[in-house]
Design a protein around this motif. Structure first.
Motif, mmCIF file in Angstrom:
data_model
loop_
_atom_site.group_PDB
_atom_site.id
_atom_site.type_symbol
_atom_site.label_atom_id
_atom_site.label_comp_id
_atom_site.label_asym_id
_atom_site.label_seq_id
_atom_site.Cartn_x
_atom_site.Cartn_y
_atom_site.Cartn_z
ATOM 1 N N ARG A 97 -13.869 -15.510 41.265
ATOM 2 C CA ARG A 97 -12.642 -15.509 41.605
ATOM 3 C C ARG A 97 -12.573 -14.691 40.669
ATOM 4 N NH1 ARG A 97 -11.355 -19.532 37.560
ATOM 5 N NH2 ARG A 97 -12.696 -20.991 37.424
ATOM 6 N N LEU A 176 -1.335 -8.150 47.534
ATOM 7 C CA LEU A 176 -2.241 -8.924 47.710
ATOM 8 C C LEU A 176 -3.546 -8.486 48.719
ATOM 9 C CD1 LEU A 176 -0.473 -11.767 48.978
ATOM 10 C CD2 LEU A 176 -1.349 -11.401 47.118
ATOM 11 N N THR A 177 -3.582 -7.941 49.285
ATOM 12 C CA THR A 177 -4.995 -6.614 50.018
ATOM 13 C C THR A 177 -5.614 -5.985 48.437
ATOM 14 O OG1 THR A 177 -3.653 -5.814 51.635
ATOM 15 C CG2 THR A 177 -5.152 -4.989 51.221
ATOM 16 N N TYR A 179 -5.452 -6.394 45.270
ATOM 17 C CA TYR A 179 -6.867 -7.825 44.305
ATOM 18 C C TYR A 179 -7.544 -8.393 44.776
ATOM 19 C CZ TYR A 179 -5.748 -11.522 40.668
ATOM 20 O OH TYR A 179 -5.564 -12.181 39.838
ATOM 21 N N SER A 180 -7.303 -8.468 46.477
ATOM 22 C CA SER A 180 -8.200 -9.799 46.707
ATOM 23 C C SER A 180 -8.868 -8.540 47.252
ATOM 24 C CB SER A 180 -8.343 -10.079 47.800
ATOM 25 O OG SER A 180 -7.399 -9.238 48.673
ATOM 26 N N GLN A 181 -9.523 -7.095 47.249
ATOM 27 C CA GLN A 181 -10.137 -6.259 47.143
ATOM 28 C C GLN A 181 -10.805 -5.716 46.263
ATOM 29 O OE1 GLN A 181 -11.328 -5.563 50.778
ATOM 30 N NE2 GLN A 181 -13.223 -4.570 49.780
ATOM 31 N N GLU A 224 -4.797 -20.175 46.169
ATOM 32 C CA GLU A 224 -5.848 -19.217 45.722
ATOM 33 C C GLU A 224 -5.262 -17.930 46.026
ATOM 34 O OE1 GLU A 224 -7.654 -21.247 50.059
ATOM 35 O OE2 GLU A 224 -5.367 -21.818 49.869
ATOM 36 N N LEU A 225 -4.322 -17.991 46.344
ATOM 37 C CA LEU A 225 -4.117 -16.499 46.143
ATOM 38 C C LEU A 225 -3.993 -15.652 44.233
ATOM 39 C CD1 LEU A 225 -0.435 -15.416 48.116
ATOM 40 C CD2 LEU A 225 -3.226 -15.279 48.695
ATOM 41 N N GLY A 228 -7.631 -14.756 43.480
ATOM 42 C CA GLY A 228 -7.841 -13.156 44.686
ATOM 43 C C GLY A 228 -8.438 -13.420 45.872
ATOM 44 N N TYR A 229 -8.609 -15.246 46.528
ATOM 45 C CA TYR A 229 -8.570 -15.471 47.366
ATOM 46 C C TYR A 229 -7.218 -14.845 48.764
ATOM 47 C CZ TYR A 229 -12.783 -17.847 45.360
ATOM 48 O OH TYR A 229 -13.478 -17.993 45.052
ATOM 49 N N TYR A 230 -6.933 -13.854 49.734
ATOM 50 C CA TYR A 230 -6.021 -13.676 50.605
ATOM 51 C C TYR A 230 -6.095 -14.841 51.660
ATOM 52 C CZ TYR A 230 -2.140 -10.702 52.228
ATOM 53 O OH TYR A 230 -1.259 -9.963 52.611
ATOM 54 N N GLY A 237 -9.037 -16.070 54.657
ATOM 55 C CA GLY A 237 -8.868 -15.061 53.055
ATOM 56 C C GLY A 237 -10.634 -15.880 52.798
#
Length: 389
Positions: A97, A176-177, A179-181, A224-225, A228-230, A237
């Motif tokens: 995270r 968000l895609t 950031y999480s990727q 969560e966002l 880093g958890y989309y 996510g």
């Protein structure tokens, strides 16, 4: 099922980045995670420099790999026997995270939404490239600046509010895609090194994922966002994380297993049980082993019963014969060895060992545990005294 007991000392142990790494950060502060107000976080290096030779000519991932290789070589006589599992650190507190909710110096307090950590020059460079590749260069100059502060709630912010929030717009989806990727890519790199280095050593590789259950009942799932958890009301996510771990044969280690929804602040729409169920379904779909641990020190039967229920993975859509592969019990301290707590704990471990096929009542198990409690009493008293010093 394997059961691990984790020790906990009265003094919190802080294991900082090596001195030679902090010296490099002093030369180039952007190696550290940075929020929109310029606050630096020194728990872990920014993912933006994962593949750049910023540490005396080596990349951070190369340094992580060198450390794992040195660990393997120095402890090879214990691997596969005494050491049966290696949990590979992926971020702050060892979790995969971003350091979005730092408790140090009172920056963040539960149940704040946290803050995005993508404002160092390396993360911004990656964001800029992603925006240009998407044909939206105007999206690449900065991360969201309307997402509130660490201790805001979702509805306090334009970005996370349920109606018209930026998180649910084309820009929000893009950001968000990306950031999480970045987090998933980091996991891929570290696990590729870990599985190669420990191949044939007879140990499992596991990765810890944070149990961010506060504001889970909102549409945006803001905490969560920022971590880093989309994961939102409209998007799973945890499945991409489980699939990433499955590709490397790693164990998905999750926390907050002992919690019940009604025990947490309902005004913050906390839902640890629903979160654990979602993770159980995601790991089942990805066919990756799921391990668990409790988040808070609990010694009561109510918590033990919740752990037993959660570890059995009796959720709709999960295979009937599936259960958690391991559980880590936090924490080993004098309270655990209080006579009543120890008696309950022995019965709990016995029940966990029997697995989900057992249907015996607590009273029967506790009667069988009495003899063990009696025999171990001198050792338990000695352990309790030792932990107090």
């Amino acid at each position: 099922m394997e059961i691990f007991i984790s020790p906990h000392t009265v003094v919190q142990i802080l294991i900082p980045l090596p001195k030679w790494v902090t010296e490099e950060i002093e030369k180039d502060p952007d190696l550290a995670y940075t929020d929109q107000w310029g606050r630096r976080n020194y728990e872990y290096l920014s993912l933006g420099c994962d593949t750049l030779p910023v540490l005396k000519g080596r990349t951070p991932v190369q340094c992580y790999a060198d450390f794992m290789r040195a660990f393997r070589d120095n402890f090879k006589h214990l691997l596969g026997d005494t050491i049966v599992e290696i949990q590979v650190g992926m971020g702050p507190a060892g979790e995969l995270r971003y350091p979005s909710y730092p408790e140090a110096n009172g920056t963040w307090k539960f149940p704040g939404i946290g803050a995005f950590q993508c404002f160092d020059k390396y993360m911004l460079s990656s964001l800029k490239a992603a925006a240009e590749a998407a044909g939206k260069p105007e999206w690449g100059s900065t991360g969201p600046t309307d997402a509130g502060h660490y201790n805001n709630w979702p509805e306090d912010t334009p970005f996370f509010k349920k109606e018209g929030g930026g998180w649910n717009t084309p820009y929000g989806e893009f950001f968000l895609t990306w950031y999480s990727q970045m987090l998933l890519d980091h996991g891929e790199r570290i696990l590729s090194s870990a599985t190669s280095i420990f191949d044939g050593a007879g140990v499992k590789i596991s990765v810890k994922v944070a149990g961010i259950h506060w504001h889970y009942g909102t549409r945006s799932h803001a905490p969560e966002l920022t971590a880093g958890y989309y994961n939102t009301r409209y998007r799973d996510g945890y499945l991409p994380i489980a699939q990433m771990l499955a590709r490397h044969g790693a164990v998905f280690n999750f926390t907050c297993i002992e919690m019940r929804d009604h025990e947490q602040p309902q005004d913050a729409l906390c839902a640890p049980e629903k979160l654990v169920k979602q993770v159980a379904l995601a790991t089942g779909a990805a066919q990756v082993p799921l391990a668990g641990e409790n988040a808070l020190p609990r010694y009561d039967e109510y918590a033990h019963e919740q752990i037993l229920q959660a570890s059995s993975l009796n959720v709709d859509g999960s295979p009937v014969d599936r259960e958690m592969c391991a559980f880590t019990y936090l924490r080993m301290n004098p309270s655990l060895f209080h006579p009543d707590n120890w008696r309950r704990f022995v019965a709990f471990v016995k029940k966990m060992k029997e697995g989900k096929g057992a249907r015996r009542c607590w009273e029967e198990v506790e009667r069988e545990a009495e003899q063990f409690v009696h025999v171990t009493q001198p050792f338990i008293q000695e352990a309790a005294v030792a932990l107090m010093h």
